[in-house]
Design a protein around this motif. Structure first.
Motif, short mmCIF file in Angstrom:
data_model
loop_
_atom_site.label_atom_id
_atom_site.label_comp_id
_atom_site.label_asym_id
_atom_site.label_seq_id
_atom_site.Cartn_x
_atom_site.Cartn_y
_atom_site.Cartn_z
N PHE A 56 0.84 -1.21 0.00
CA PHE A 56 0.00 0.00 0.00
C PHE A 56 0.87 1.26 0.00
O PHE A 56 1.87 1.34 0.71
N GLY A 57 0.50 2.22 -0.82
CA GLY A 57 1.19 3.51 -0.82
C GLY A 57 2.63 3.43 -1.27
O GLY A 57 3.48 4.16 -0.74
N LEU A 58 2.93 2.61 -2.27
CA LEU A 58 4.32 2.48 -2.74
C LEU A 58 4.80 3.74 -3.45
O LEU A 58 6.00 3.90 -3.65
N ASP A 59 3.88 4.61 -3.84
CA ASP A 59 4.30 5.89 -4.41
C ASP A 59 4.78 6.86 -3.35
O ASP A 59 5.44 7.86 -3.66
N ILE A 60 4.46 6.57 -2.08
CA ILE A 60 4.82 7.48 -0.98
C ILE A 60 6.08 7.00 -0.27
O ILE A 60 7.00 7.78 0.00
N ALA A 61 6.13 5.72 0.05
CA ALA A 61 7.25 5.17 0.82
C ALA A 61 7.59 3.79 0.30
O ALA A 61 6.71 3.08 -0.22
N PRO A 62 8.84 3.37 0.42
CA PRO A 62 9.23 2.04 -0.06
C PRO A 62 8.59 0.95 0.78
O PRO A 62 8.20 1.19 1.94
N PRO A 63 8.46 -0.26 0.25
CA PRO A 63 7.86 -1.35 1.03
C PRO A 63 8.69 -1.67 2.26
O PRO A 63 9.92 -1.62 2.23
N GLY A 64 7.98 -1.99 3.32
CA GLY A 64 8.65 -2.31 4.58
C GLY A 64 8.64 -1.17 5.57
O GLY A 64 8.77 -1.41 6.78
N LEU A 65 8.48 0.07 5.12
CA LEU A 65 8.39 1.22 6.02
C LEU A 65 6.93 1.55 6.30
O LEU A 65 6.09 1.50 5.40
N PHE A 66 6.64 1.88 7.54
CA PHE A 66 5.30 2.31 7.98
C PHE A 66 4.24 1.23 7.74
O PHE A 66 3.07 1.55 7.52
N ASN A 67 4.61 -0.04 7.80
CA ASN A 67 3.63 -1.10 7.55
C ASN A 67 2.51 -1.10 8.58
O ASN A 67 1.34 -1.29 8.24
N THR A 68 2.85 -0.91 9.85
CA THR A 68 1.82 -0.88 10.89
C THR A 68 0.87 0.29 10.68
O THR A 68 -0.35 0.16 10.85
N LEU A 69 1.41 1.44 10.31
CA LEU A 69 0.57 2.60 10.04
C LEU A 69 -0.32 2.35 8.83
O LEU A 69 -1.52 2.69 8.86
N LYS A 70 0.23 1.75 7.79
CA LYS A 70 -0.57 1.46 6.61
C LYS A 70 -1.73 0.53 6.95
O LYS A 70 -2.86 0.73 6.50
N LEU A 71 -1.45 -0.50 7.75
CA LEU A 71 -2.51 -1.41 8.15
C LEU A 71 -3.56 -0.68 8.99
O LEU A 71 -4.78 -0.88 8.80
N ILE A 127 3.16 -6.72 14.91
CA ILE A 127 2.36 -7.19 13.77
C ILE A 127 3.22 -7.42 12.54
O ILE A 127 2.94 -8.29 11.72
N PHE A 128 4.29 -6.65 12.42
CA PHE A 128 5.23 -6.83 11.30
C PHE A 128 6.64 -7.01 11.88
O PHE A 128 7.45 -6.09 11.85
N PRO A 129 6.93 -8.20 12.42
CA PRO A 129 8.22 -8.40 13.09
C PRO A 129 9.39 -8.59 12.13
O PRO A 129 10.55 -8.58 12.57
N CYS A 130 9.12 -8.75 10.83
CA CYS A 130 10.21 -9.01 9.89
C CYS A 130 9.82 -8.46 8.51
O CYS A 130 8.70 -8.00 8.30
N GLU A 131 10.78 -8.49 7.60
CA GLU A 131 10.50 -8.07 6.24
C GLU A 131 9.56 -9.08 5.56
O GLU A 131 9.46 -10.23 5.97
N LEU A 132 8.89 -8.63 4.52
CA LEU A 132 7.96 -9.49 3.79
C LEU A 132 8.37 -9.56 2.32
O LEU A 132 7.61 -9.22 1.42
N SER A 133 9.59 -10.00 2.10
CA SER A 133 10.12 -10.01 0.74
C SER A 133 9.82 -11.31 0.00
O SER A 133 9.84 -11.34 -1.23
N ASP A 134 9.55 -12.42 0.73
CA ASP A 134 9.27 -13.69 0.06
C ASP A 134 8.38 -14.54 0.95
O ASP A 134 7.94 -14.11 2.03
#
Length: 681
Positions: free
Chosen positions: A310-325, A638-645
């Motif tokens: 969500f919001g990849l135009d604003i911030a790269p994936p992995g940042l602000f994941n809890t806020l996005k949720l 809620i997001f204890p690690c990266e979600l790359s794979d």
């Protein structure tokens, strides 16, 4: 036009077939009471244009295109029926019968619809039209003259007695058109005087209606050269108080020219009013449908990927994941249910990077069916002005929060708000109402009044935890778990349901990732920056949110036990160790979060796993406000690690399973009577 007699005959047949004649008989009974002695007797008749056209096309054309003539014909027929059946002995002339035709609907053709964006107005015929819009302002209910009796001052004139001169309000007429002192007798041309004891008063209310497209300008997504002008509606008698500020309505009304020398105002006399909800596309895109099938094996993966991308135009994936949720949950939950009860989910963000968070909030606001960004120069809740249409009463204008009714109001950075504004926000969040004080002396009333309006919207705000202001004296400690919230008092933070801290754990690495992201956006225009992430468009997210909002969900027994057990255990632990009383609002927050996560995952039943997400978000919010409890959870639980794979998703599921067990142990250890529904094993 067809013969008048045949039209009246058709009216009588229609009144008999539709049941309006029987209703006329019932309405006349109340007028036979001795204390009911007035000049004009008002009758409302429901008219179905389709039935009238099918029975008599000429009469149907008259009803739809010449309402004043149609009203006069119905008035004549009703008067004859009243005299023939001896229903009301006090009615002597047809002028005493005030008939109001209430149209049930209009033909579904463009010529009967008025677009509030169309110009010029007022050059068409004064016939019934249908319009849809947003209420931006309204007055209090005042009085107007429905009808009055006038007598000739010449005692020898037949018009000095009886009911020969009756003045009745007509659509578009001002009070001065109905009531003046310069009327003359039709027989002898002598002046007329009013018989005051026969005057009939009714209720009147003025409402400003504007095109719903005006909300797009309030989202602050992009500047627009369009300007929107509101239309003044006159609500009378039974339709008064049928609209609320910030509501969307479909209005059937008759346009009229209101003459107020030297000006002529174009307005609309409301005939009938119905709540209206625009149609929003709420289908699920093929990308989300495929993702839902792929992640069917875990109750947590779908929402995680949706937030991660969500919001990849604003911030790269992995940042602000809890806020996005959290923002997605708030968007999904901000709606009215089938019982017209609004469910809100307020979000307060604590951050040091206010620019990126502001962009993320603004982008998320564009997904709401109704979203308003409060401007510092505007009014937040409500303002007053004097009515400009001759009533002289107070006109109540909607502020940002009332305009966002049924959606989201974005307040921006609370660090720039003065203390009185923060207190006002706290009061509204606690009561979900806003009070408007109307000084009577200023607006032509004998006494002051205070009106209350519901505020059915969710609030988003942020606060800078690193600003140059006096701090609250509470350090950001890993042991205590509390967060520095700048000028926001803890009482105000408590009124926000969900408190999220955007932690900068990665330090310079996160700053570098955001910098690279911004530079790539500037250089690689239109190219996907993250090929490994699923490319969901903004339209995909809009449709997902709209569809999830409409889902009806129910709590499973497991989710109920977890929410109840966590609340009881947390209330006991925090009241004993910290002296904090967990209010019933915490239960509502837990249920709201669990339901929102269930909807975001496109399910109809709230599982225990949804309650786990709700408990983690709620516990994290309470910890940021008041410190940690016996239930120790990591900051980014809620997001204890990266979600790359896929391996990262499996690792996240395992971490949430472990937290699930920790919550159950916490409930078993501290909740009163927990052993009745949670086993130690």
């Amino acid at each position: 036009m067809a013969d008048i007699f045949s039209l009246k005959e058709s009216i009588l047949i229609y009144l008999d077939r539709s049941g309006a004649l029987q209703k006329l008989v019932e309405d006349c009974k109340q007028f036979n009471e001795p204390q009911h002695n007035v000049a004009v007797y008002r009758f409302c008749i429901n008219v179905n244009p389709s039935d009238v056209i099918e029975m008599d096309p000429e009469l149907g054309d008259c009803v739809l295109h010449d309402p004043l003539t149609a009203t006069a014909l119905f008035q004549s027929v009703c008067f004859v029926a009243i005299k023939t059946l001896s229903l009301v002995e006090k009615i002597h002339t047809a002028n005493q019968v005030n008939v109001i035709l209430k149209l049930t609907h209009l033909p579904p053709f463009p010529n009967y619809t008025l677009d509030l964006c169309s110009f010029p107005r007022g050059y068409g015929s004064m016939r019934p039209v249908l319009m849809e819009g947003l209420v931006t302002a309204m007055t209090r209910v005042t009085k107007y003259t429905q009808g009055a009796r006038f007598l000739c001052i010449d005692d020898d004139c037949p018009c000095s007695t009886g009911f020969h001169h009756i003045r009745v309000h007509a659509p578009g007429a001002t009070e001065s058109a109905t009531m003046r002192n310069d009327f003359i007798c039709m027989l002898c041309s002598s002046p007329l005087k009013e018989d005051v004891k026969f005057r009939v008063l009714g209720d009147k209310q003025l409402v400003e209606l504007i095109h719903i497209g005006a909300l797009d300008a309030l989202r602050a997504c992009q500047q627009s050269s369009l300007r929107y002008q509101s239309v003044t509606l006159f609500l009378r008698d039974e339709v008064c108080n049928s609209m609320r500020i910030g509501g969307l309505y479909r209005v059937l009304g008759i346009p009229a020219h209101v003459h107020q020398w030297p000006n002529i105002t174009w307005s609309v006399e409301a005939n009938s009013i119905q709540p209206w909800e625009p149609e929003y596309p709420h289908k699920i895109s093929s990308n989300f449908q495929e993702l839902l099938k792929t992640t069917a094996g875990s109750p947590w993966r779908f929402s995680a990927i949706v937030a991660h991308c969500f919001g990849l135009d604003i911030a790269p994936p992995g940042l602000f994941n809890t806020l996005k949720l959290g923002l997605l949950l708030s968007l999904v939950q901000s709606r009215e249910d089938t019982k017209n009860t609004f469910h809100s989910l307020d979000v307060l963000v604590v951050t040091t990077d206010t620019l990126i968070v502001d962009r993320l909030l603004t982008y998320s606001l564009s997904l709401a069916c109704r979203g308003v960004r409060h401007q510092a120069s505007g009014e937040m809740f409500a303002s007053l002005s004097r009515d400009e249409h001759g009533a002289g009463t107070a006109n109540i204008h909607a502020g940002s929060a009332l305009l966002a009714s049924g959606g989201v109001c974005m307040l921006g950075d609370l660090s720039y708000y003065k203390r009185d504004k923060l207190d006002a926000i706290q009061s509204v969040l606690e009561s979900r109402t806003v009070s408007v004080f109307i000084p009577g002396k200023k607006y032509g009333e004998d006494v002051d009044q205070q009106l209350s309006f519901p505020v059915p919207c969710s609030f988003w705000a942020q606060t800078n935890s690193a600003g140059s202001y006096q701090r609250s004296g509470r350090a950001d400690s890993a042991v205590l778990g509390t967060a520095e919230m700048g000028p926001v008092p803890i009482q105000l933070a408590d009124t926000f349901g969900l408190l999220i801290q955007c932690r900068d754990n990665a330090g310079e690495q996160a700053l570098l990732a955001q910098t690279v992201h911004t530079l790539q956006q500037a250089v690689q225009l239109g190219k996907p920056l993250y090929p490994s992430c699923v490319d969901f468009s903004t339209q995909d997210y809009k449709e997902l949110v709209a569809h999830a909002q409409r889902l009806q969900v129910e709590l499973s027994p497991g989710a109920q036990r977890m929410i109840h057990g966590y609340y009881m255990a947390s209330r006991r632990v925090r009241s004993q160790s910290q002296g904090i009383k967990m209010s019933v609002a915490s239960v509502k927050l837990l249920i709201s979060l669990a339901e929102a996560h269930c909807k975001l995952c496109l399910r109809a039943r709230v599982l225990e796993e949804d309650a786990v997400i709700a408990v983690l978000l709620c516990e994290n919010s309470v910890t940021l406000k008041h410190g940690a409890s016996a239930l120790i959870i990591p900051p980014d639980a809620i997001f204890p690690c990266e979600l790359s794979d896929v391996k990262d998703l499996l690792r996240r599921d395992a971490a949430l399973d472990e937290l699930h067990q920790n919550i159950l142990r916490f409930i078993y250890a501290y909740a009163p009577g927990a052993d009745a529904y949670i086993t130690e094993q």
